[in-house]
Design an enzyme around this catalytic site. Sequence first.
Site, PDB file in Angstrom:
ATOM      1  N   LYS A 151       0.838  -1.205   0.000  1.00 14.33           N
ATOM      2  CA  LYS A 151       0.000   0.000   0.000  1.00 14.33           C
ATOM      3  C   LYS A 151       0.882   1.268   0.000  1.00 14.33           C
ATOM      4  O   LYS A 151       2.103   1.180   0.199  1.00 14.33           O
ATOM      5  CB  LYS A 151      -0.920  -0.035   1.227  1.00 14.33           C
ATOM      6  CG  LYS A 151      -1.912  -1.204   1.213  1.00 14.33           C
ATOM      7  CD  LYS A 151      -2.860  -1.076   2.401  1.00 14.33           C
ATOM      8  CE  LYS A 151      -3.825  -2.225   2.480  1.00 14.33           C
ATOM      9  NZ  LYS A 151      -4.815  -2.032   3.566  1.00 14.33           N
TER      10      LYS A 151
ATOM     11  N   TYR B 245     -12.349  -2.575  -3.384  1.00 14.18           N
ATOM     12  CA  TYR B 245     -12.876  -2.638  -2.015  1.00 14.18           C
ATOM     13  C   TYR B 245     -14.403  -2.715  -1.997  1.00 14.18           C
ATOM     14  O   TYR B 245     -15.030  -2.259  -1.042  1.00 14.18           O
ATOM     15  CB  TYR B 245     -12.388  -1.431  -1.214  1.00 14.18           C
ATOM     16  CG  TYR B 245     -10.948  -1.554  -0.733  1.00 14.18           C
ATOM     17  CD1 TYR B 245     -10.496  -2.691  -0.058  1.00 14.18           C
ATOM     18  CD2 TYR B 245     -10.034  -0.513  -0.918  1.00 14.18           C
ATOM     19  CE1 TYR B 245      -9.190  -2.802   0.390  1.00 14.18           C
ATOM     20  CE2 TYR B 245      -8.718  -0.618  -0.453  1.00 14.18           C
ATOM     21  CZ  TYR B 245      -8.314  -1.763   0.197  1.00 14.18           C
ATOM     22  OH  TYR B 245      -7.015  -1.871   0.665  1.00 14.18           O
TER      23      TYR B 245
ATOM     24  N   PHE C  15     -15.599   3.275   7.391  1.00 13.21           N
ATOM     25  CA  PHE C  15     -14.233   3.625   6.994  1.00 13.21           C
ATOM     26  C   PHE C  15     -14.014   3.559   5.482  1.00 13.21           C
ATOM     27  O   PHE C  15     -12.889   3.722   5.008  1.00 13.21           O
ATOM     28  CB  PHE C  15     -13.213   2.728   7.714  1.00 13.21           C
ATOM     29  CG  PHE C  15     -13.420   1.249   7.470  1.00 13.21           C
ATOM     30  CD1 PHE C  15     -12.844   0.610   6.384  1.00 13.21           C
ATOM     31  CD2 PHE C  15     -14.174   0.487   8.350  1.00 13.21           C
ATOM     32  CE1 PHE C  15     -13.024  -0.741   6.148  1.00 13.21           C
ATOM     33  CE2 PHE C  15     -14.357  -0.880   8.133  1.00 13.21           C
ATOM     34  CZ  PHE C  15     -13.781  -1.493   7.034  1.00 13.21           C
TER      35      PHE C  15
ATOM     36  N   ARG D 163      -1.382 -14.788   3.801  1.00 18.02           N
ATOM     37  CA  ARG D 163      -2.175 -14.102   4.841  1.00 18.02           C
ATOM     38  C   ARG D 163      -1.498 -14.264   6.205  1.00 18.02           C
ATOM     39  O   ARG D 163      -1.437 -13.327   6.990  1.00 18.02           O
ATOM     40  CB  ARG D 163      -3.596 -14.676   4.885  1.00 18.02           C
ATOM     41  CG  ARG D 163      -4.408 -14.418   3.637  1.00 18.02           C
ATOM     42  CD  ARG D 163      -5.109 -13.105   3.610  1.00 18.02           C
ATOM     43  NE  ARG D 163      -6.104 -12.961   4.653  1.00 18.02           N
ATOM     44  CZ  ARG D 163      -6.840 -11.869   4.811  1.00 18.02           C
ATOM     45  NH1 ARG D 163      -6.665 -10.823   4.003  1.00 18.02           N
ATOM     46  NH2 ARG D 163      -7.741 -11.786   5.759  1.00 18.02           N
TER      47      ARG D 163
ATOM     48  N   THR E 277      -5.087  -7.952  10.376  1.00 13.25           N
ATOM     49  CA  THR E 277      -5.384  -6.658   9.744  1.00 13.25           C
ATOM     50  C   THR E 277      -4.942  -5.486  10.610  1.00 13.25           C
ATOM     51  O   THR E 277      -4.357  -4.517  10.112  1.00 13.25           O
ATOM     52  CB  THR E 277      -6.908  -6.546   9.461  1.00 13.25           C
ATOM     53  OG1 THR E 277      -7.295  -7.659   8.664  1.00 13.25           O
ATOM     54  CG2 THR E 277      -7.244  -5.254   8.746  1.00 13.25           C
TER      55      THR E 277
ATOM     56  N   ARG F 157       2.790  -6.968   8.941  1.00 14.85           N
ATOM     57  CA  ARG F 157       2.068  -5.920   9.673  1.00 14.85           C
ATOM     58  C   ARG F 157       2.549  -5.809  11.117  1.00 14.85           C
ATOM     59  O   ARG F 157       2.598  -4.720  11.690  1.00 14.85           O
ATOM     60  CB  ARG F 157       0.569  -6.188   9.620  1.00 14.85           C
ATOM     61  CG  ARG F 157      -0.026  -5.937   8.236  1.00 14.85           C
ATOM     62  CD  ARG F 157      -1.387  -6.557   8.132  1.00 14.85           C
ATOM     63  NE  ARG F 157      -2.108  -6.199   6.923  1.00 14.85           N
ATOM     64  CZ  ARG F 157      -3.163  -6.878   6.486  1.00 14.85           C
ATOM     65  NH1 ARG F 157      -3.591  -7.940   7.149  1.00 14.85           N
ATOM     66  NH2 ARG F 157      -3.774  -6.504   5.385  1.00 14.85           N
TER      67      ARG F 157
ATOM     68  N   ASN G 212      -1.705  -0.252   7.113  1.00 15.19           N
ATOM     69  CA  ASN G 212      -1.210  -1.580   7.525  1.00 15.19           C
ATOM     70  C   ASN G 212      -0.346  -2.235   6.439  1.00 15.19           C
ATOM     71  O   ASN G 212      -0.264  -3.453   6.332  1.00 15.19           O
ATOM     72  CB  ASN G 212      -2.371  -2.473   7.986  1.00 15.19           C
ATOM     73  CG  ASN G 212      -3.360  -2.759   6.870  1.00 15.19           C
ATOM     74  OD1 ASN G 212      -3.232  -2.233   5.763  1.00 15.19           O
ATOM     75  ND2 ASN G 212      -4.337  -3.598   7.154  1.00 15.19           N
TER      76      ASN G 212
ATOM     77  N   HIS H  21      -1.871  -5.445   1.383  1.00 15.77           N
ATOM     78  CA  HIS H  21      -3.169  -6.101   1.180  1.00 15.77           C
ATOM     79  C   HIS H  21      -2.909  -7.466   0.567  1.00 15.77           C
ATOM     80  O   HIS H  21      -2.014  -7.618  -0.256  1.00 15.77           O
ATOM     81  CB  HIS H  21      -4.047  -5.279   0.221  1.00 15.77           C
ATOM     82  CG  HIS H  21      -5.250  -6.043  -0.247  1.00 15.77           C
ATOM     83  ND1 HIS H  21      -6.410  -6.099   0.475  1.00 15.77           N
ATOM     84  CD2 HIS H  21      -5.430  -6.849  -1.337  1.00 15.77           C
ATOM     85  CE1 HIS H  21      -7.264  -6.897  -0.153  1.00 15.77           C
ATOM     86  NE2 HIS H  21      -6.700  -7.357  -1.256  1.00 15.77           N
TER      87      HIS H  21
ATOM     88  N   GLU I 106      -9.454 -10.157  -7.820  1.00 17.67           N
ATOM     89  CA  GLU I 106      -8.490  -9.060  -7.683  1.00 17.67           C
ATOM     90  C   GLU I 106      -7.379  -9.155  -8.732  1.00 17.67           C
ATOM     91  O   GLU I 106      -6.928  -8.136  -9.258  1.00 17.67           O
ATOM     92  CB  GLU I 106      -7.927  -9.068  -6.260  1.00 17.67           C
ATOM     93  CG  GLU I 106      -8.986  -8.665  -5.233  1.00 17.67           C
ATOM     94  CD  GLU I 106      -8.595  -8.896  -3.780  1.00 17.67           C
ATOM     95  OE1 GLU I 106      -7.463  -9.370  -3.520  1.00 17.67           O
ATOM     96  OE2 GLU I 106      -9.422  -8.609  -2.896  1.00 17.67           O
TER      97      GLU I 106
END
Length: 143
Positions: free
Chosen positions: A9, A49, A57, A85, A91, A102, A112, A115, A126
């Site tokens: 990100k 998203y 948010f 993951r 998260t 993270r 964070n 993704h 995605e």
Amino acid sequence: MERTFLMVKPDGVQRSLIGEIVSRFEKKGFTLVGAKLMQIDSTLAEKHYQEHIGKPFFQELVDFITSGPVFAMVWEGKNVISVARNMMGKTNPAEAQTGTVRGDYGLSVGMNIIHGSDSPESAAREIKLFFTEEELLTYDKVI
Ligand code: CMP
């Protein structure tokens, strides 16, 4: 072979963590089959998203992911979706274990760092959203 979509990100790009993050997944043994530095526009952000539309948010999420370049990647390997993951951590970085991306680098649930797709269905969706077939390379490792 299973594929997943991972994205560094804007906070991760600005903190010069692209190399560190790519290195972690390379060292784990996964294969990078596509990657690009790109600027996400609000149309793509809202599609990416879409499951969060309506959440409090959501706008913050779109504003942040469009705030600067991201590094989009497709990785291939056995159980890569769930293993990636685990390597990313929870998260919320405050709850993510040390040793995860993270847990080691994340500052807040919004910032964070990374993704990653959470299921085979989201991985397929995605990957298609961010990459064309021609941008993904399949190859055997010979060394
Ligand atoms: P990501 O894996 O990109 O998927 C959805 C994102 O929403 C998630 O990482 C977080 O960065 C973000 N997110 C989740 N909960 C919140 C929240 N309460 N406030 C801000 N962002 C959130």
